[in-house]
Design an enzyme around this catalytic site. Sequence first.
Site, PDB file in Angstrom:
ATOM      1  N   PHE A   1       0.859  -1.179   0.000  1.00 17.15           N
ATOM      2  CA  PHE A   1       0.000   0.000   0.000  1.00 17.15           C
ATOM      3  C   PHE A   1       0.894   1.227   0.000  1.00 17.15           C
ATOM      4  CE2 PHE A   1      -3.769   2.136   2.291  1.00 17.15           C
ATOM      5  CZ  PHE A   1      -4.573   2.105   1.165  1.00 17.15           C
TER       6      PHE A   1
ATOM      7  N   THR B   1       1.376   6.800   2.704  1.00 25.12           N
ATOM      8  CA  THR B   1       2.132   7.713   3.558  1.00 25.12           C
ATOM      9  C   THR B   1       3.370   8.247   2.844  1.00 25.12           C
ATOM     10  OG1 THR B   1       1.393   6.450   5.475  1.00 25.12           O
ATOM     11  CG2 THR B   1       3.199   7.982   5.820  1.00 25.12           C
ATOM     12  N   GLU B   2       3.629   9.541   3.040  1.00 19.12           N
ATOM     13  CA  GLU B   2       4.806  10.166   2.431  1.00 19.12           C
ATOM     14  C   GLU B   2       5.708  10.751   3.510  1.00 19.12           C
ATOM     15  OE1 GLU B   2       2.827  11.238  -1.881  1.00 19.12           O
ATOM     16  OE2 GLU B   2       3.495  12.889  -0.604  1.00 19.12           O
TER      17      GLU B   2
ATOM     18  N   GLY C   1       8.830 -11.459  35.168  1.00 22.10           N
ATOM     19  CA  GLY C   1       9.853 -10.897  36.039  1.00 22.10           C
ATOM     20  C   GLY C   1      11.144 -10.605  35.298  1.00 22.10           C
TER      21      GLY C   1
ATOM     22  N   GLU D   1      -2.212   2.290  10.371  1.00 21.48           N
ATOM     23  CA  GLU D   1      -3.608   2.505   9.966  1.00 21.48           C
ATOM     24  C   GLU D   1      -4.252   3.654  10.745  1.00 21.48           C
ATOM     25  OE1 GLU D   1      -4.471   1.070   7.425  1.00 21.48           O
ATOM     26  OE2 GLU D   1      -3.838  -1.004   7.307  1.00 21.48           O
TER      27      GLU D   1
ATOM     28  N   SER E   1      -3.319   6.362  17.437  1.00 22.21           N
ATOM     29  CA  SER E   1      -4.385   6.477  18.433  1.00 22.21           C
ATOM     30  C   SER E   1      -4.956   7.889  18.482  1.00 22.21           C
ATOM     31  CB  SER E   1      -3.850   6.078  19.817  1.00 22.21           C
ATOM     32  OG  SER E   1      -3.484   4.711  19.841  1.00 22.21           O
TER      33      SER E   1
END
Length: 379
Positions: free
Chosen positions: A121, A124-125, A339, A363, A366
């Site tokens: 996909f 975004t750039e 732990g 995607e 938040s």
Amino acid sequence: MLDHTEDEAMLVDAVERFCREQLADALPAHSREHRFPTELVRAFGELGYLGTAYDPAYGGAGLGTRGAALVAEILARTDPSFAAVFLCNSAPASLIARFGSDEQKREFLEPVCAGRMIGSFGVTEPHGGSDVANIRTKAVRDGDDWILSGAKIFSTNAGTPLHGFSTVVAVTDPDKGPKGLTSFVVPVGTRGFSVGRPAAKIGWRFADSVELYFDDVRIPDRYRIGDPGDGLKQVLSVLSIGRVLVAATGLGLARRAIDLSIAHGRDRRLFGKSILEHQGLAFPLADVLTGIHAAELMVRHSAMLVDSGRPFRNETSKTKLFASQLAVDAALKAVQVHGALGVFEDCPAASLIGEAKVLEIVEGTSEIQRMVIARELLA
């Protein structure tokens, strides 16, 4: 676990068997080495799982977003990075499935459903981040062709041996702003189309994410997806659907965190009893179990909205926000249960923190999800 249809139950059994028999023992080495598991992805695809959501006319199983969410959850319970390969292929495949021509579906969606290739996909750039509308990659009409120039980043699955195509959104009419964006599909091997080298990540460790470069890439008009100017609404729709799969991945990761916590906690004894009998650890894990139940309901509901053609954007944002936060919380609690062992890289719980954090970012971060949800306040 909620009830499944007969087809879904068969899918769950088959994918769980594949994970148990082929992935569980093999994937840790790929994760340590940040090495794409080509043969395992190919085997997974040849069984038809990449086509779970899509129309049987193109080789898919026809189980929609609900079926794909089940696959993502099961994969993430074994290894979230393998789920990432699946969900990142789903975005370009879904763009073509929902908005592409029959010719495009035959050329690209059918091979995906048959396991012969995967897609990436390109949205975004480098300068834009979450601002999807602020795209600079351009596509200029030249007769019966388009010439693409620009770059994309964080394109997962690109450059791998199975990478067959990338979907790309570009500016075709600068004067129209967001309404001047158009989607295209660019086959691997097209002159001027190249990819960068993958870098090591804290999560999705073998799901390669790279830059895409378009140096005057000439493609025919038949590779335009939908009408000119429809690119933004197409991409936003696909991203919203993808949030269901990200949420399902978070749900599977949270289940894995509980699995690891129980396996370790049952055998670990302090002060004469299992550490899971101490409220300091048991109560936080009880909160995770409660979150898992809620996330499962949210994923199922959001997938139903998508598959039924009802409005789904706000619900998928809520689902993605909740499930990705649950995944981070579950991962941190699993490390706490282990732990001192939990801080060592060879502890299975340790890797979950990075894997979970990625889910809060991809995607739509938040913060972006909260922006979408908050619009209800003014509706």
